[in-house]
Design a protein around this motif. Structure first.
Motif, mmCIF file in Angstrom:
data_model
loop_
_atom_site.group_PDB
_atom_site.id
_atom_site.type_symbol
_atom_site.label_atom_id
_atom_site.label_comp_id
_atom_site.label_asym_id
_atom_site.label_seq_id
_atom_site.Cartn_x
_atom_site.Cartn_y
_atom_site.Cartn_z
ATOM 1 N N THR A 92 0.855 -1.186 0.000
ATOM 2 C CA THR A 92 0.000 0.000 0.000
ATOM 3 C C THR A 92 0.890 1.235 0.000
ATOM 4 O O THR A 92 1.694 1.429 0.922
ATOM 5 C CB THR A 92 -0.921 0.040 1.232
ATOM 6 O OG1 THR A 92 -1.744 -1.129 1.255
ATOM 7 C CG2 THR A 92 -1.823 1.274 1.175
ATOM 8 N N LEU A 93 0.739 2.050 -1.030
ATOM 9 C CA LEU A 93 1.513 3.280 -1.174
ATOM 10 C C LEU A 93 0.559 4.453 -1.376
ATOM 11 O O LEU A 93 -0.638 4.270 -1.623
ATOM 12 C CB LEU A 93 2.473 3.177 -2.363
ATOM 13 C CG LEU A 93 3.440 1.994 -2.378
ATOM 14 C CD1 LEU A 93 4.261 2.010 -3.662
ATOM 15 C CD2 LEU A 93 4.350 2.021 -1.154
ATOM 16 N N LEU A 94 1.094 5.648 -1.283
ATOM 17 C CA LEU A 94 0.313 6.876 -1.411
ATOM 18 C C LEU A 94 1.054 7.855 -2.300
ATOM 19 O O LEU A 94 2.272 7.998 -2.187
ATOM 20 C CB LEU A 94 0.115 7.511 -0.026
ATOM 21 C CG LEU A 94 -0.520 8.916 0.048
ATOM 22 C CD1 LEU A 94 -2.015 8.836 -0.253
ATOM 23 C CD2 LEU A 94 -0.278 9.542 1.422
ATOM 24 N N ILE A 95 0.323 8.537 -3.196
ATOM 25 C CA ILE A 95 0.878 9.695 -3.896
ATOM 26 C C ILE A 95 -0.007 10.884 -3.524
ATOM 27 O O ILE A 95 -1.221 10.839 -3.706
ATOM 28 C CB ILE A 95 0.943 9.482 -5.426
ATOM 29 C CG1 ILE A 95 1.521 10.730 -6.109
ATOM 30 C CG2 ILE A 95 -0.411 9.104 -6.016
ATOM 31 C CD1 ILE A 95 1.860 10.522 -7.580
ATOM 32 N N ASN A 96 0.581 11.922 -2.948
ATOM 33 C CA ASN A 96 -0.232 12.993 -2.373
ATOM 34 C C ASN A 96 0.487 14.335 -2.408
ATOM 35 O O ASN A 96 1.365 14.605 -1.591
ATOM 36 C CB ASN A 96 -0.595 12.644 -0.929
ATOM 37 C CG ASN A 96 -1.561 13.640 -0.329
ATOM 38 O OD1 ASN A 96 -2.175 14.441 -1.044
ATOM 39 N ND2 ASN A 96 -1.722 13.597 0.976
ATOM 40 N N SER A 97 0.074 15.186 -3.335
ATOM 41 C CA SER A 97 0.676 16.517 -3.423
ATOM 42 C C SER A 97 0.237 17.415 -2.275
ATOM 43 O O SER A 97 0.813 18.493 -2.072
ATOM 44 C CB SER A 97 0.309 17.168 -4.760
ATOM 45 O OG SER A 97 -1.091 17.374 -4.859
ATOM 46 N N ALA A 98 -0.791 17.009 -1.517
ATOM 47 C CA ALA A 98 -1.260 17.809 -0.377
ATOM 48 C C ALA A 98 -0.655 17.354 0.939
ATOM 49 O O ALA A 98 -1.058 17.838 1.998
ATOM 50 C CB ALA A 98 -2.789 17.743 -0.294
ATOM 51 N N GLN A 99 0.318 16.460 0.894
ATOM 52 C CA GLN A 99 0.886 15.905 2.123
ATOM 53 C C GLN A 99 1.453 16.995 3.037
ATOM 54 O O GLN A 99 1.343 16.902 4.259
ATOM 55 C CB GLN A 99 1.979 14.890 1.787
ATOM 56 C CG GLN A 99 2.470 14.075 2.955
ATOM 57 C CD GLN A 99 1.476 13.003 3.388
ATOM 58 O OE1 GLN A 99 0.467 12.765 2.747
ATOM 59 N NE2 GLN A 99 1.763 12.341 4.489
ATOM 60 N N SER A 100 2.042 18.034 2.464
ATOM 61 C CA SER A 100 2.653 19.088 3.282
ATOM 62 C C SER A 100 1.785 20.337 3.402
ATOM 63 O O SER A 100 2.167 21.275 4.105
ATOM 64 C CB SER A 100 4.025 19.472 2.707
ATOM 65 O OG SER A 100 3.900 19.981 1.400
#
Length: 326
Positions: A92-100
Motif C-alpha cells: 500500500t503506497l500513497l501519492i499525495n501533493s497535499a501531504q505538506s
C-alpha cells in the motif's frame, strides 16, 4: 609441497566458511501480488494523472501491477489516513501533493504527515495555474483582481478540497490581492476544473496536470502560472511576475510514500523501481501533465525532508498571510 598443501587446505576451509555467508545475503525484495497506489483525490486531478503514468511504468519494472485506488475526501486526509493505517508490507503506497499543505491549514489531522510515513520517491514538480471561466470578463490577472475588488463576495473559487494545495493557493491569492470571494471545496482537482468550466465556480488556481488539457482546448482560460518563469508546458501563459503578481509563487510536488515501519529492503526495492520509472516517463509527464522530474530525492530521508520542509514553509506563509487552521 607441505606449504602448498597447507595453503590449499586453508583456502578450502576459508571457502567453506565463506560460501554460507554469500548464500545468506538477502535477495532484493520483489512483490508477489499487485500493489495499491492510493490517490487521495477524485479521478482527473493531478495526483490521479501523474499516479497512473508512474504506476504503469513502475508495475512493469516490479513484475506486478500497481493499481490506482482513488480514496477521495477531506482534502486528501481520507486516503492519507488509510495509507498510514495500512500494513507496512510494501503493498500500500500513497501519492499525495497535499501531504505538506494539510497540516498548515487543517487543525486536527488524524495522522502525522511526516512521522507516520516513509519516503519512496518524488514523481515531479509543477506550478499551479490561475484559471478562469472563458465567459468571465477578465483577460488578464490584473483584470481579475479588479473584478473581484469591484464585486466582493460575488465570485466562487474552485478548491480541490480542504487542505489541498489548491485551497492553500486560494488563501494566498486572497491575502496577496486583498480580495473577497467564496472558496468552494470540491472532491479533487478534476471536479474543481469541471466547476470552472461549467461556471459553477468562476475561477481557481488548479494544478497544471488537472487543467492543462482544458487550457489547451479552451475549456478554461489561463491568466498566469504561479511560478517565477513561464512553463514549457504552457509557453504562451505569463509567469506570475509577468502577470503583475510577483509573490504568487506556488508549486506542487508529488511525494510517493509508504506506511511507517515498512522494512528498509522493501523501501529500497520500491524506491529504485519508482525512481527508474519516473525518469523513463519524464518527457510524457511534462507533455501530458506539466510535471517535471527533479533529481536529488534518491533516499527515503530526502523524500521526507521535502515533506517536512513543505509543512514548515506552508505554515509560515499562511500564518504571515493571516490564515489560521480550520
Amino acid at each position: 609441497m607441505m606449504l602448498d598443501r597447507r595453503a590449499t587446505l586453508t583456502l578450502a576451509i576459508a571457502a567453506g566458511f565463506a560460501a554460507p555467508a554469500v548464500r545468506a545475503q538477502p535477495a532484493a525484495w520483489r512483490p508477489n501480488r499487485p500493489i495499491r497506489l492510493i490517490v487521495p483525490f477524485a479521478p482527473g486531478g493531478s495526483n490521479d494523472i501523474v499516479g497512473r503514468l508512474v504506476a504503469e511504468a513502475a508495475g512493469t519494472l516490479l513484475g506486478q501491477p500497481v493499481i490506482i485506488e482513488n480514496r477521495a475526501g477531506a482534502g486528501s486526509m481520507v486516503g492519507a489516513e488509510a495509507t498510514a493505517r495500512a500494513p507496512a508490507d510494501g503493498y500500500t503506497l500513497l501519492i499525495n501533493s497535499a501531504q505538506s499543505t494539510v497540516p498548515a491549514i487543517v487543525a486536527n489531522v488524524p495522522y502525522n504527515s511526516v512521522d507516520d510515513f516513509v519516503g519512496i520517491a518524488v514523481a515531479g514538480f509543477s506550478p499551479y495555474v490561475l484559471a478562469v471561466n472563458p465567459g468571465l470578463p477578465a483577460q488578464t490577472a490584473q483584470e481579475l483582481v479588479a473584478l473581484l475588488k469591484a464585486n466582493p463576495g460575488r465570485y466562487n473559487f474552485a478548491s480541490a478540497g480542504l487542505g489541498s494545495g489548491v485551497h492553500v493557493g486560494g488563501e494566498l491569492f486572497r491575502a496577496m490581492t486583498d480580495t473577497q470571494f467564496e472558496i468552494v471545496h470540491y472532491r479533487g482537482g478534476g471536479p474543481g476544473v469541471a466547476a470552472i468550466m461549467s461556471n459553477e465556480s468562476q475561477f481557481g488556481l488548479p494544478t497544471m496536470a488537472s487543467s492543462l488539457g482544458q487550457v489547451r482546448q479552451g475549456g478554461v482560460r489561463a491568466l498566469a502560472v504561479a511560478a517565477a518563469e513561464r512553463s514549457p508546458a504552457l509557453p504562451d501563459v505569463p509567469s506570475a511576475p509577468q502577470a503583475g503578481l510577483p509573490n504568487l509563487i506556488h508549486e506542487e510536488n508529488f511525494p510517493i510514500l509508504a506506511p511507517k515501519g515498512t522494512p528498509p529492503e522493501i523501501v529500497a526495492a520500491l524506491s529504485l523501481a519508482f525512481r527508474t520509472a519516473i525518469q523513463r516517463i519524464g518527457p510524457r509527464m511534462i507533455e501530458l501533465a506539466g510535471v517535471a522530474p527533479r533529481e536529488g530525492y534518491d533516499t527515503s530521508a530526502k523524500v521526507m525532508e521535502l515533506v517536512r520542509e513543505g509543512v514548515e514553509l506552508n505554515t509560515r506563509v499562511l500564518r504571515q498571510a493571516g490564515v489560521q487552521p480550520q
